[in-house]
Design an enzyme around this catalytic site. Structure first.
Site, PDB file in Angstrom:
ATOM      1  N   CYS A  56      -9.535   4.356  -1.643  1.00 44.81           N
ATOM      2  CA  CYS A  56      -8.344   4.016  -0.858  1.00 44.81           C
ATOM      3  C   CYS A  56      -7.123   4.716  -1.454  1.00 44.81           C
ATOM      4  O   CYS A  56      -7.130   5.139  -2.610  1.00 44.81           O
ATOM      5  CB  CYS A  56      -8.121   2.506  -0.880  1.00 44.81           C
ATOM      6  SG  CYS A  56      -9.457   1.554  -0.123  1.00 44.81           S
ATOM      7  N   GLU A  58      -4.395   3.464  -2.519  1.00 45.13           N
ATOM      8  CA  GLU A  58      -3.882   2.781  -3.716  1.00 45.13           C
ATOM      9  C   GLU A  58      -4.619   3.226  -4.971  1.00 45.13           C
ATOM     10  O   GLU A  58      -4.009   3.401  -6.027  1.00 45.13           O
ATOM     11  CB  GLU A  58      -4.006   1.257  -3.576  1.00 45.13           C
ATOM     12  CG  GLU A  58      -3.192   0.661  -2.447  1.00 45.13           C
ATOM     13  CD  GLU A  58      -3.968   0.520  -1.147  1.00 45.13           C
ATOM     14  OE1 GLU A  58      -3.633  -0.384  -0.369  1.00 45.13           O
ATOM     15  OE2 GLU A  58      -4.907   1.311  -0.901  1.00 45.13           O
ATOM     16  N   ARG A  84       1.136   3.117  11.958  1.00 46.70           N
ATOM     17  CA  ARG A  84       0.537   1.772  11.943  1.00 46.70           C
ATOM     18  C   ARG A  84       1.292   0.810  11.048  1.00 46.70           C
ATOM     19  O   ARG A  84       1.024  -0.382  11.053  1.00 46.70           O
ATOM     20  CB  ARG A  84      -0.929   1.843  11.513  1.00 46.70           C
ATOM     21  CG  ARG A  84      -1.811   2.457  12.587  1.00 46.70           C
ATOM     22  CD  ARG A  84      -3.267   2.423  12.207  1.00 46.70           C
ATOM     23  NE  ARG A  84      -3.532   3.406  11.159  1.00 46.70           N
ATOM     24  CZ  ARG A  84      -4.363   3.192  10.138  1.00 46.70           C
ATOM     25  NH1 ARG A  84      -4.986   2.054  10.004  1.00 46.70           N
ATOM     26  NH2 ARG A  84      -4.554   4.145   9.244  1.00 46.70           N
ATOM     27  N   CYS A  90      -6.989  -3.744   0.457  1.00 46.28           N
ATOM     28  CA  CYS A  90      -8.294  -4.371   0.648  1.00 46.28           C
ATOM     29  C   CYS A  90      -8.651  -5.184  -0.599  1.00 46.28           C
ATOM     30  O   CYS A  90      -7.960  -5.124  -1.618  1.00 46.28           O
ATOM     31  CB  CYS A  90      -9.361  -3.311   0.936  1.00 46.28           C
ATOM     32  SG  CYS A  90      -9.803  -2.300  -0.502  1.00 46.28           S
ATOM     33  N   CYS A  93      -9.133  -3.051  -3.805  1.00 42.30           N
ATOM     34  CA  CYS A  93      -7.857  -2.569  -4.336  1.00 42.30           C
ATOM     35  C   CYS A  93      -7.066  -3.696  -4.974  1.00 42.30           C
ATOM     36  O   CYS A  93      -6.442  -3.509  -6.024  1.00 42.30           O
ATOM     37  CB  CYS A  93      -7.038  -1.907  -3.239  1.00 42.30           C
ATOM     38  SG  CYS A  93      -7.688  -0.283  -2.761  1.00 42.30           S
ATOM     39  N   TYR A 127     -10.684 -13.495 -10.790  1.00 45.60           N
ATOM     40  CA  TYR A 127     -11.371 -13.049 -11.994  1.00 45.60           C
ATOM     41  C   TYR A 127     -10.504 -11.978 -12.635  1.00 45.60           C
ATOM     42  O   TYR A 127     -10.160 -10.990 -11.997  1.00 45.60           O
ATOM     43  CB  TYR A 127     -12.739 -12.463 -11.613  1.00 45.60           C
ATOM     44  CG  TYR A 127     -13.483 -11.824 -12.763  1.00 45.60           C
ATOM     45  CD1 TYR A 127     -14.315 -12.581 -13.569  1.00 45.60           C
ATOM     46  CD2 TYR A 127     -13.359 -10.466 -13.017  1.00 45.60           C
ATOM     47  CE1 TYR A 127     -15.009 -11.997 -14.617  1.00 45.60           C
ATOM     48  CE2 TYR A 127     -14.053  -9.868 -14.060  1.00 45.60           C
ATOM     49  CZ  TYR A 127     -14.872 -10.651 -14.857  1.00 45.60           C
ATOM     50  OH  TYR A 127     -15.558 -10.067 -15.889  1.00 45.60           O
ATOM     51  N   TRP A 129     -10.596  -9.218 -15.310  1.00 44.09           N
ATOM     52  CA  TRP A 129     -11.578  -8.453 -16.077  1.00 44.09           C
ATOM     53  C   TRP A 129     -11.268  -8.485 -17.570  1.00 44.09           C
ATOM     54  O   TRP A 129     -12.147  -8.738 -18.391  1.00 44.09           O
ATOM     55  CB  TRP A 129     -11.626  -7.022 -15.549  1.00 44.09           C
ATOM     56  CG  TRP A 129     -12.615  -6.159 -16.257  1.00 44.09           C
ATOM     57  CD1 TRP A 129     -13.961  -6.110 -16.041  1.00 44.09           C
ATOM     58  CD2 TRP A 129     -12.347  -5.223 -17.309  1.00 44.09           C
ATOM     59  NE1 TRP A 129     -14.541  -5.204 -16.881  1.00 44.09           N
ATOM     60  CE2 TRP A 129     -13.571  -4.646 -17.670  1.00 44.09           C
ATOM     61  CE3 TRP A 129     -11.192  -4.833 -17.957  1.00 44.09           C
ATOM     62  CZ2 TRP A 129     -13.666  -3.690 -18.665  1.00 44.09           C
ATOM     63  CZ3 TRP A 129     -11.288  -3.869 -18.951  1.00 44.09           C
ATOM     64  CH2 TRP A 129     -12.522  -3.315 -19.294  1.00 44.09           C
TER      65      TRP A 129
END
Length: 137
Positions: A56, A58, A84, A90, A93, A127, A129
């Protein structure tokens, strides 16, 4: 949970819209992103669509920013080609942005509902990491 909103960086939206209009061509590049680095610079990128799930805009932006020495980002926005408007990140991302920049602000919404929120607000009870890595001994 109450989501706190922050100042909307309209210059950042305009930068992403400009890239979407001038650099997104055909089906391979349909999204543009812009981020403001902590030092005030604006970094831009476009997605690299591929049937295998190419990155993506990003995620491409994270690499482009690092290549320019911008390792700390303050705010990010993504927009779609063909006018748009602002498109929220998403799920993948959102997770990557949270892991790289836990205090990052993200511009989301549409029309008169454009707002800026912190990336953790886009992933409640997420979560983290870094919190689950074993310390090397």
């Amino acid at each position: 949970m109450t989501t706190q909103t922050h100042h909307v960086d309209h210059e950042l939206i305009q930068a992403a819209e400009h890239i979407a209009r001038t650099r997104c061509r055909g089906d391979n590049h349909t999204m543009a992103a812009a981020a403001r680095a902590q030092d005030g610079r604006i970094v831009t990128a476009v997605n690299a669509y591929h049937f295998t799930g190419g990155p993506c805009a990003e995620l491409v932006l994270i690499g482009a920013a690092a290549a320019q020495g911008a390792y700390e980002l303050d705010t990010i926005v993504a927009v779609g080609d063909r006018d748009r408007g602002v498109v929220p990140p998403c799920g993948r991302c959102r997770q990557v942005l949270l892991d790289y920049f836990p205090s990052l602000k993200v511009i989301v919404g549409e029309g008169d509902r454009i707002r800026t929120v912190r990336v953790p607000d886009l992933l409640p009870e997420s979560y983290i990491w870094a919190d689950h890595q074993l310390d090397a001994e």
